[in-house]
Design an enzyme around this catalytic site. Structure first.
Site, mmCIF file in Angstrom:
data_model
loop_
_atom_site.group_PDB
_atom_site.id
_atom_site.type_symbol
_atom_site.label_atom_id
_atom_site.label_comp_id
_atom_site.label_asym_id
_atom_site.label_seq_id
_atom_site.Cartn_x
_atom_site.Cartn_y
_atom_site.Cartn_z
ATOM 1 N N LYS A 1 -38.821 50.621 183.471
ATOM 2 C CA LYS A 1 -38.708 51.595 182.376
ATOM 3 C C LYS A 1 -37.405 51.392 181.595
ATOM 4 O O LYS A 1 -37.389 51.457 180.367
ATOM 5 C CB LYS A 1 -38.796 53.022 182.931
ATOM 6 C CG LYS A 1 -40.226 53.392 183.347
ATOM 7 C CD LYS A 1 -40.300 54.634 184.217
ATOM 8 C CE LYS A 1 -41.728 54.859 184.713
ATOM 9 N NZ LYS A 1 -41.847 55.985 185.631
ATOM 10 N N GLN B 1 -38.501 60.683 188.511
ATOM 11 C CA GLN B 1 -39.417 59.733 189.151
ATOM 12 C C GLN B 1 -39.979 60.318 190.447
ATOM 13 O O GLN B 1 -39.236 60.770 191.307
ATOM 14 C CB GLN B 1 -38.670 58.416 189.443
ATOM 15 C CG GLN B 1 -39.539 57.317 190.016
ATOM 16 C CD GLN B 1 -40.611 56.834 189.053
ATOM 17 O OE1 GLN B 1 -40.373 56.673 187.865
ATOM 18 N NE2 GLN B 1 -41.811 56.619 189.559
ATOM 19 N N ASP C 1 -43.336 62.564 180.540
ATOM 20 C CA ASP C 1 -44.331 62.137 181.535
ATOM 21 C C ASP C 1 -45.649 62.894 181.355
ATOM 22 O O ASP C 1 -46.689 62.489 181.871
ATOM 23 C CB ASP C 1 -43.803 62.390 182.960
ATOM 24 C CG ASP C 1 -43.364 61.101 183.652
ATOM 25 O OD1 ASP C 1 -43.804 60.022 183.216
ATOM 26 O OD2 ASP C 1 -42.603 61.181 184.641
#
Length: 340
Positions: free
Chosen positions: A99, A143, A166
């Site tokens: 990422k 995460q 997200d």
């Protein structure tokens, strides 16, 4: 192969040395094999096309980079993505590194915030609230998975939904399910992008989603039945308690496999010409690999691929598109395109 290429024609002439009927005599000598002399048979083969997620993701990143360069050239703010990583889970380390790298390619500013696995829930939530208030950060992610002592749901709900790139916050999930503008979670969004880029027909098709997770299965089912393209499909969701799962798959025009069970989908479960999207990425031990493992999908690729019209490989299919979808959401956040 390229979109629109014609199905290959293969011309086969019977070989008199063959003994297909197993009678230990050369076919064509001992019996009437039904072939005239010099006759040829033409076989139509399914034109299986590999869906190249890696190539499409590179293309999308270049498109984003061009738009960011334009924004900055016109005096606009460079989009800023922050990521929180807790502990040292191998998969999470790999994803976050990818990422950060993608941010560089897209021309984003990125910040990585690390905590050891023993960080308290309250300390992590305090950092989330701090990022919510930081005007320079356009979007951020925490995460997953998180250590057992931290409630993932509490963390997700603490994130400001306007920065939830997200797409996990209940507000974004709810807006997505009723077709309002929102941040769509990255993996389903990436799959939609692949279907679009390959012009795969979805309207009126029978789509089976294997798996009902909040991150992939549920949103995928919702998106495939929305009044839009890709969408307008007749959707069935199958899971560990489903009966006749094999029969459902056999009737499907599109199968989206997101179970996390390596090689679950076998050839006998797939009809000729089906479209197969493999979301699974399980690390299966493999002594021949430098890393000691092999990334394995939910689909038994070698036996399923010959039956398909389109199929995603693992790795190099859905995975790269997940990261690029996060980049697209970050760009939307930077432009305040969805929430003011």
């Amino acid at each position: 192969k390229h979109p629109g290429s014609e199905p290959p024609l293969e011309t086969v002439r019977p070989n008199p040395q063959d003994d297909e009927d197993g009678d230990r005599q050369q076919d064509g000598q001992d019996d009437d094999a039904g072939y005239a002399e010099n006759e040829t048979i033409t076989l139509y083969l399914i034109d299986m096309q590999l869906i190249d997620g890696k190539a499409i993701s590179e293309l999308v990143k270049q498109e984003i980079a061009a738009e960011v360069a334009d924004i900055v050239a016109n005096g606009g703010k460079r989009p800023h993505l922050a990521a929180i990583l807790v502990g040292h889970d191998g998969g999470s380390e790999t994803y976050v590194a990818a990422k950060v790298k993608a941010c560089e390619v897209c021309g984003f500013k990125s910040t990585l915030i690390r905590y050891e696995a023993d960080v308290t829930e309250e300390e992590l939530l305090a950092k989330v609230r701090e990022l919510n208030e930081d005007a320079d950060v356009d979007g951020f992610i925490v995460q997953l998975p998180l250590p057992k002592h931290i409630s993932e749901q509490k963390v997700i709900e603490t994130i400001d939904y306007r920065k939830d790139v997200d797409g996990f916050h209940p507000i974004n999930v709810g807006r997505m399910s009723i077709g309002l503008p929102c941040y769509v979670s990255a993996t389903p969004n990436g799959i939609l992008e692949l279907l679009k880029r390959y012009n795969i027909e979805t309207q009126g098709k029978k789509c089976v989603v294997l798996g009902r997770s909040n991150i992939v299965g549920k949103p995928m089912a919702s998106l495939m039945m929305q009044k839009a393209y890709p969408g307008d499909a007749t959707v069935t969701v199958c899971h560990s308690r489903s009966k006749d799962l094999v029969k459902e798959c056999q009737e499907a025009d599109i199968i989206i496999a997101a179970l996390g069970q390596p090689n679950f989908v076998k050839a006998e479960m797939v009809k000729e010409g089906a479209v197969i999207i493999d979301v699974g990425t399980t690390r299966v031990p493999d002594a021949t690999k430098k890393s000691g493992f092999k990334l394995t999908g939910d689909v038994k690729f070698d036996e399923v691929a010959p039956k398909c019209s389109y199929i995603t490989p693992v790795p190099g299919g859905v995975g790269p598109m997940t990261i690029v979808s996060l980049m697209k959401n970050t760009l939307l956040a930077g432009k305040t395109a969805i929430y003011q």
